[in-house]
Design a protein around this motif. Sequence first.
Motif, PDB file in Angstrom:
ATOM      1  N   HIS A  54      40.659  51.806  39.563  1.00 49.36           N
ATOM      2  CA  HIS A  54      40.508  51.882  38.110  1.00 49.36           C
ATOM      3  C   HIS A  54      39.757  50.671  37.543  1.00 49.36           C
ATOM      4  N   LEU A  55      39.787  49.534  38.249  1.00 46.58           N
ATOM      5  CA  LEU A  55      38.984  48.401  37.797  1.00 46.58           C
ATOM      6  C   LEU A  55      37.492  48.723  37.880  1.00 46.58           C
ATOM      7  N   ILE A  56      37.082  49.326  38.999  1.00 44.30           N
ATOM      8  CA  ILE A  56      35.668  49.697  39.148  1.00 44.30           C
ATOM      9  C   ILE A  56      35.286  50.763  38.123  1.00 44.30           C
ATOM     10  N   ASP A  57      36.112  51.779  38.008  1.00 48.00           N
ATOM     11  CA  ASP A  57      35.801  52.885  37.100  1.00 48.00           C
ATOM     12  C   ASP A  57      35.676  52.394  35.661  1.00 48.00           C
ATOM     13  N   ARG A  58      36.602  51.555  35.244  1.00 45.25           N
ATOM     14  CA  ARG A  58      36.564  51.082  33.859  1.00 45.25           C
ATOM     15  C   ARG A  58      35.415  50.108  33.632  1.00 45.25           C
ATOM     16  N   ALA A  59      35.163  49.237  34.592  1.00 41.03           N
ATOM     17  CA  ALA A  59      34.054  48.297  34.433  1.00 41.03           C
ATOM     18  C   ALA A  59      32.730  49.048  34.301  1.00 41.03           C
ATOM     19  N   MET A  60      32.524  50.053  35.125  1.00 39.44           N
ATOM     20  CA  MET A  60      31.280  50.827  35.075  1.00 39.44           C
ATOM     21  C   MET A  60      31.189  51.655  33.795  1.00 39.44           C
ATOM     22  N   ARG A  61      32.273  52.331  33.451  1.00 37.66           N
ATOM     23  CA  ARG A  61      32.225  53.205  32.265  1.00 37.66           C
ATOM     24  C   ARG A  61      32.055  52.390  30.983  1.00 37.66           C
ATOM     25  N   ILE A  62      32.778  51.300  30.849  1.00 39.55           N
ATOM     26  CA  ILE A  62      32.681  50.492  29.635  1.00 39.55           C
ATOM     27  C   ILE A  62      31.307  49.849  29.522  1.00 39.55           C
ATOM     28  N   ALA A  63      30.772  49.333  30.644  1.00 39.42           N
ATOM     29  CA  ALA A  63      29.429  48.755  30.612  1.00 39.42           C
ATOM     30  C   ALA A  63      28.414  49.795  30.164  1.00 39.42           C
ATOM     31  N   ARG A  64      28.526  51.002  30.707  1.00 43.15           N
ATOM     32  CA  ARG A  64      27.560  52.059  30.402  1.00 43.15           C
ATOM     33  C   ARG A  64      27.680  52.522  28.957  1.00 43.15           C
ATOM     34  N   GLU A  65      28.881  52.784  28.503  1.00 37.11           N
ATOM     35  CA  GLU A  65      29.062  53.385  27.186  1.00 37.11           C
ATOM     36  C   GLU A  65      28.994  52.372  26.054  1.00 37.11           C
ATOM     37  N   GLN A  66      29.442  51.139  26.310  1.00 35.12           N
ATOM     38  CA  GLN A  66      29.381  50.114  25.277  1.00 35.12           C
ATOM     39  C   GLN A  66      28.114  49.282  25.368  1.00 35.12           C
ATOM     40  N   ARG A  67      27.307  49.511  26.417  1.00 35.69           N
ATOM     41  CA  ARG A  67      26.084  48.738  26.649  1.00 35.69           C
ATOM     42  C   ARG A  67      26.398  47.252  26.577  1.00 35.69           C
ATOM     43  N   CYS A  68      27.237  46.830  27.516  1.00 36.25           N
ATOM     44  CA  CYS A  68      27.734  45.466  27.503  1.00 36.25           C
ATOM     45  C   CYS A  68      27.917  44.968  28.935  1.00 36.25           C
ATOM     46  N   VAL A  69      28.340  43.713  29.055  1.00 31.46           N
ATOM     47  CA  VAL A  69      28.646  43.114  30.349  1.00 31.46           C
ATOM     48  C   VAL A  69      30.130  43.262  30.634  1.00 31.46           C
ATOM     49  N   THR A  70      30.471  43.655  31.854  1.00 29.98           N
ATOM     50  CA  THR A  70      31.859  43.668  32.308  1.00 29.98           C
ATOM     51  C   THR A  70      31.943  42.900  33.623  1.00 29.98           C
ATOM     52  N   CYS A  71      33.150  42.540  34.004  1.00 30.63           N
ATOM     53  CA  CYS A  71      33.308  41.679  35.179  1.00 30.63           C
ATOM     54  C   CYS A  71      34.589  42.026  35.929  1.00 30.63           C
ATOM     55  N   ILE A  72      34.484  42.080  37.260  1.00 29.98           N
ATOM     56  CA  ILE A  72      35.655  42.241  38.134  1.00 29.98           C
ATOM     57  C   ILE A  72      35.703  41.048  39.083  1.00 29.98           C
ATOM     58  N   ILE A  73      36.868  40.450  39.221  1.00 29.80           N
ATOM     59  CA  ILE A  73      37.071  39.277  40.067  1.00 29.80           C
ATOM     60  C   ILE A  73      37.874  39.695  41.295  1.00 29.80           C
ATOM     61  N   PHE A  74      37.370  39.338  42.477  1.00 26.92           N
ATOM     62  CA  PHE A  74      38.025  39.728  43.732  1.00 26.92           C
ATOM     63  C   PHE A  74      38.420  38.486  44.539  1.00 26.92           C
ATOM     64  N   PRO A  75      39.712  38.141  44.621  1.00 23.73           N
ATOM     65  CA  PRO A  75      40.131  37.083  45.548  1.00 23.73           C
ATOM     66  C   PRO A  75      39.684  37.420  46.968  1.00 23.73           C
ATOM     67  N   ASN A  76      39.298  36.402  47.726  1.00 20.09           N
ATOM     68  CA  ASN A  76      38.683  36.700  49.023  1.00 20.09           C
ATOM     69  C   ASN A  76      39.644  37.327  50.029  1.00 20.09           C
ATOM     70  N   ASP A  77      40.944  37.029  49.933  1.00 24.02           N
ATOM     71  CA  ASP A  77      41.874  37.640  50.879  1.00 24.02           C
ATOM     72  C   ASP A  77      42.099  39.118  50.568  1.00 24.02           C
ATOM     73  N   LEU A  78      41.975  39.489  49.292  1.00 22.04           N
ATOM     74  CA  LEU A  78      42.166  40.889  48.901  1.00 22.04           C
ATOM     75  C   LEU A  78      41.055  41.770  49.463  1.00 22.04           C
ATOM     76  N   GLN A  79      39.860  41.220  49.599  1.00 21.10           N
ATOM     77  CA  GLN A  79      38.688  42.004  49.996  1.00 21.10           C
ATOM     78  C   GLN A  79      38.860  42.649  51.373  1.00 21.10           C
ATOM     79  N   ASP A  80      39.629  42.007  52.262  1.00 21.49           N
ATOM     80  CA  ASP A  80      39.783  42.517  53.630  1.00 21.49           C
ATOM     81  C   ASP A  80      41.073  43.300  53.845  1.00 21.49           C
TER      82      ASP A  80
END
Length: 601
Positions: free
Chosen positions: A140-166
């Motif tokens: 839902h972080l990806i979905d909301r970041a993409m949808r809000i950026a597209r529909e609001q024509r704005c910048v969004t950001c997702i932060i990923f701690p490095n241990d979570l990535q794996d």
Amino acid sequence: MAATVADFLLQRLHEWGVERVFGYPGDGINGIVGAFGRQDKIAFIQSRHEEMSAFMATGHAKFTGEVGVCLATSGPGAIHLLNGLYDAKLDHQPVVAIVGQQRRAALGGDYQQEVDLASLFKDVAHEYVHMATDPAQVRHLIDRAMRIAREQRCVTCIIFPNDLQDLPAVPVPPREHGTVHSGMGALGHSMVPDAATLRMAADILNQGKKVAILAGAGALQATEELIEIADLLGAGVAKALLGKAAVPDELPFVTGSIGLLGTKPSHDMMNGCDTLLMVGSGFPYSEFLPEEGQARGVQIDIDAKMTSLRYPMECSLVGDARATLRALIPLLERKVDRSWQAEIEENVARWWRVMEARAMNDADPVNPQHVFWELSPRLPDNAILTCDSGSAANWYARDIKLRRGMKASLSGGLASMGPGVPYAIAAKFAFPERTVIALVGDGAMQMNGINELITISKYWRQWTREGMPAGLVIMVLKNNDLNQVTWEQRAMSGDPRYADSQALPDFSYAAYAELIGLKGIHVERPEDVARGWEQALASERPCVLEVVTDPSVPPLPPDITVKQAGAFFSALFKGDADSIAMVRASIKETWDGWFPPKEGR
């Protein structure tokens, strides 16, 4: 099926239609970089600096209309993104920033490279910035970041701690209390105002006898509608810099750019109109709009927050520019009296003669206006132009004649130095078959453009077919001066040029291009400018066209105020080192403005 959170991130971005991510590696995103190597759906485009990655994502958004995505590591890498992201924010472009972070167990422990990224990005990505702390949260972080950026024509950001990535991916969150189940379904909403508001706007426009239209970036997809409305209303069309490609400059009623870098026909039209139609523009300088109370106003903008902000509008239409104009057209009455538009067309025809005369004036060694004037007739169909902030923007705004189908952009709201070359790289990735031309000053090239030539050297073969022109030209105005600021010091502050802050080290941009496998062309005679452009555009390798230009040619505003004239003469009296050259060039420019040739020479 995605194995890790990082794998799932790329899979989900691909499902959203993302084809490339602009970034720079670092240990804070090792898991994500590793995931790139396990798939072939999304390309990782390596810049020379994270700021350039963000500029490339912004350029991608501007030229494609799609969401641009950039990637940076934790701490210093994330901080480097900010300037490019603010460029996207201020120009209302959809960009998603993905940044790494130290492992979750270390957060709050004053750990190396630990930065409070949520706070850091809260302004530039204020519509949506969140840190992933659980794999089940990522979808839902990806979905909301993409949808809000597209529909609001704005910048969004997702932060990923490095241990979570794996950690193992959780593509489908468990069906239990406290989980979120997002999706990517199409979003439909009304893009046209209601009939009553449209009728109100049409009545205002129909009653106007001298209608002026100002088109901005929000009108880039409404070219035919703007032309039809201008014809119906007998209006002229001025353009904010971000809207330069909204209507072609070949039309006789298009007055060109507006503002300090704008044209006299635009200035005269705004001061003479009785009705203003502003479409998709947040042009900020009210002194170049009609005086308050002079004109009735109608504005069209997709963002209600931007309405009646620059001028007190009588009617504001919130909706998509193209759809709203299309709905408005049947309500408009064709004006019988065409005298206002005829006056505008006469002023425009005169102005182009002024521009040609100024471009042909002698200079030492090359008149910068001449460089841009010679480019216009040589622009390939469907060319894409990028421009950097600085004196290059003056000549781009006034001398370049864009045709239908062309794209063009620069840093508008932020007016940052540095995006010209990375914008061009993003444009070439998105449209490899189109010719891309970057118009850049030597200040911006020394700031970061030189480094991004290395990026061009790395990737250009992906864009080019053997035996065909590469279709990428970086034109550098070389005057060894931070010229725009020099003229601002003179015209605004009344101070002479201060060499310690303004003089640039001498550097051979063409020779450097050759050194890294590109083509370099050096021009320092006016008679070689046209041939230089022709060689650059025909080159089978990306080309740096370096033109040595005269820093004393003044970028005269469309109407010189008493204050500006006083500041200019103050700089002269204080002993500006270029006083004699400035006076000579200013006399030539002023003479051409008063007495343009009757026909182009």
